[in-house]
Design an enzyme around this catalytic site. Sequence first.
Site, PDB file in Angstrom:
ATOM      1  CD  GLU A 440      30.015  37.176  92.972  1.00 47.97           C
ATOM      2  OE1 GLU A 440      29.961  37.139  94.215  1.00 47.97           O
ATOM      3  OE2 GLU A 440      30.706  37.991  92.342  1.00 47.97           O
ATOM      4  N   GLY A 441      26.015  32.406  92.669  1.00 52.66           N
ATOM      5  CA  GLY A 441      25.255  31.455  93.479  1.00 52.66           C
ATOM      6  C   GLY A 441      23.842  31.957  93.658  1.00 52.66           C
TER       7      GLY A 441
END
Length: 763
Positions: A440-441
């Site tokens: 997620e990043g």
Amino acid sequence: MSLRTFRRDRITKPIYEWAAKIMPPISETERDAIDAGSVWWDGALFTGNPDWNELMALPPARLSQEEQAFMDGPVRELCAMVDEWKLVWEDRDLPKPVWDFMREKKFFGMIIPKKYGGLGFSNTAHSEVVRTVSSASVVAGVTVMVPNSLGPGELLMHFGTDAQRDHWLPRLADGREIPCFGLTSPDAGSDAAAMTDTGVVEYGTFEGEEVLGVRLNFHKRYITLGPVATVMGLAFQMRDPDNHLGRGEDLGITVALLPTATPGVSHGDRHVPQFTFFQNGPLYGKDVFVPLDRILGGEKQIGHGWKMLMTALAAGRGISLPSQSAASAAMCARATGAYARIRSQFNLPIGLFEGIQKPLADIAANAYLIDAARRVTIAGLDQGHKPSVVSAIMKYHATDRMRQSIEHAMDIHGGKTIIDGPKNYLGSHYRSVPIGITVEGANILTRNLMIFGQGAIRSHPYMLDELLALSDEDEKRGLDGFDKAFWRHVGHALATAGRAFARGWTGGRIGPAPLGTAMGHHWKQLSRYAAAFALLSDLSLLTLGGALKRKEMISARLGDILSELYLLGAVLKRFEEEGRPEEDRVIVDYVMAQGRARLADAFTGVLDNLPARWAALVVRLVAFPAGVPDPTPSDRDTTAVAEALMRDSPQRERLTPDLYLGEGHAEHPMKDLEKAFALVLSVAPIEKKMREAKLRDRQAARDKGVISADELRRLEEAEAAVDAVVAVDAFPMAEVSPIAAQHKAPTKPARTRRQPQRREAAE
């Protein structure tokens, strides 16, 4: 000529032309990321003068009665059904009864509205469920988390057509469909815009009819739930070389809803993420043809996929991973505090050694801070905010501090948690650390580019208006817009400088604090740092312009300052909301001292490395005339915070609430630890009597009448419980290795006079 016209044409225009040269235009991808989500408390912090009363007025996160009943019932039942070690060592998947139970109780439909058959839970409930389940099993936590965060369900609710919602949401809610989302590909990780997965608009045959659709070719990897998913959200670059849709050839990133049974789609292979066996694997598509109604949101959402993804992440990234991180941090605090109390070396509990107390205090501080920030964030989400910058702050700092806590916990436990097996209650949390850091990043990207890089544009009160004006193709309109935004920015900067001067030269004594709070001195210091941050941000943006994108270390440190202001404000709010427990003051003081030290490190790092030395000098003179304060927690506070984890008290329960501690299992390592902890505390008065009598041997103490027969029994029971916890697992060679037979068990040679002669002969 009016005064405003004179200002615009004679003063603003040269500045506008200069700024247009040094500031790069905003790309479409950047614009989509900027427009995704909303500005919330991050915007207040960027002003340099946040109204802390607004933060205090935010209603605290609360569960409804229905949500609490779900926590007390199905969530606890699910935790009791999972044997994490058996899952890792034998099954390599959640057992079928667990999957069936999650479907039956609608764990996959927590965020789906009730009208579609979901549970319709709040963000708070979503977070609490993931947190508690993750404390029992990382695999179960991930499996529950993914369908309720970035995935088809979330995207359908925001962007789907009515027909798509009516068809898919009920099936997702009851588990008939298992979703996944395909974003990452071999050529596009953090740079999702570089993906080579394509969808070409053309006519083709679908279910026996000739229709206009998209022919997809893709290779996705790292897809959680991919091997078992029945429907995938697919991100791809959409092209229309024959201009069937009349929009040109390159249509941009688009999202489609694709049943994995569609001809041409293949899946089922598995990745093994750090031997944490949640379902994860690649998905492939070769010449997959689907009609245009499979585009999520219909034709009007073609080319808007990146914005859709960023909007979903703006909320989901603030819930899922922070909740898992909060679970791991709290589990580290509870388990390590108990272990430090029951484990003795040199006739003392190891928690009494100062070398242990420092990392133990840090574990307690991280547990307090992560959960404080998690609660504020989900409270904001429940109020309708979708704060992309705050979510990035939470993703990075929750996972990073969780990593710190687990490393400290492993250090304190030593060999106990190095040896894997059913007795190891931290192994799965340790193995999963790199996963949370990466997904997620990736944290490196999030810290260096997103938190301040996105925040400076999205959350700054004037920067976005200035950049949009500079990017306006109509130069006259752009100059007018820039003139308005720029001079407001100038007024804001002068006010910020004044606040930074007043608060800096008084050491923060005149900074504002929210009304009626107990720790005004801490709030005032945050006000001082907020003003200094706003001043430093403006001067950094002024002197570096577009080059700030490339000065990632400076951008990262500015992001660290913004993050710390958010996190420390959440800590002070938590203290107030929990009723200002007197015994928690020392924890808050400890966290605040740590936070101010991190702020000092970040401020100093920017000031020492800012290329425009005059700008650094201005900030030092205005905001930090006596130097950047760099406090550290006192040794006394460190000991007090560490000891809080080694006592059975309401304070320990507040620090580690709502964890699964094995109560539903017949055998569970945390259950053994809790039992040993309670027994060791209960016999402490007996041990004190023995120390006062200068006796170490229990039987000698009994023989001399220092302790009773019942007290002797209790001491022996406590020792047996401690031994059970300290013990580690060992496995038969054949169970560990399928080629174990090649190793013959060594045999001791008989002791004969000829033995040395045989050894010499062998040599």
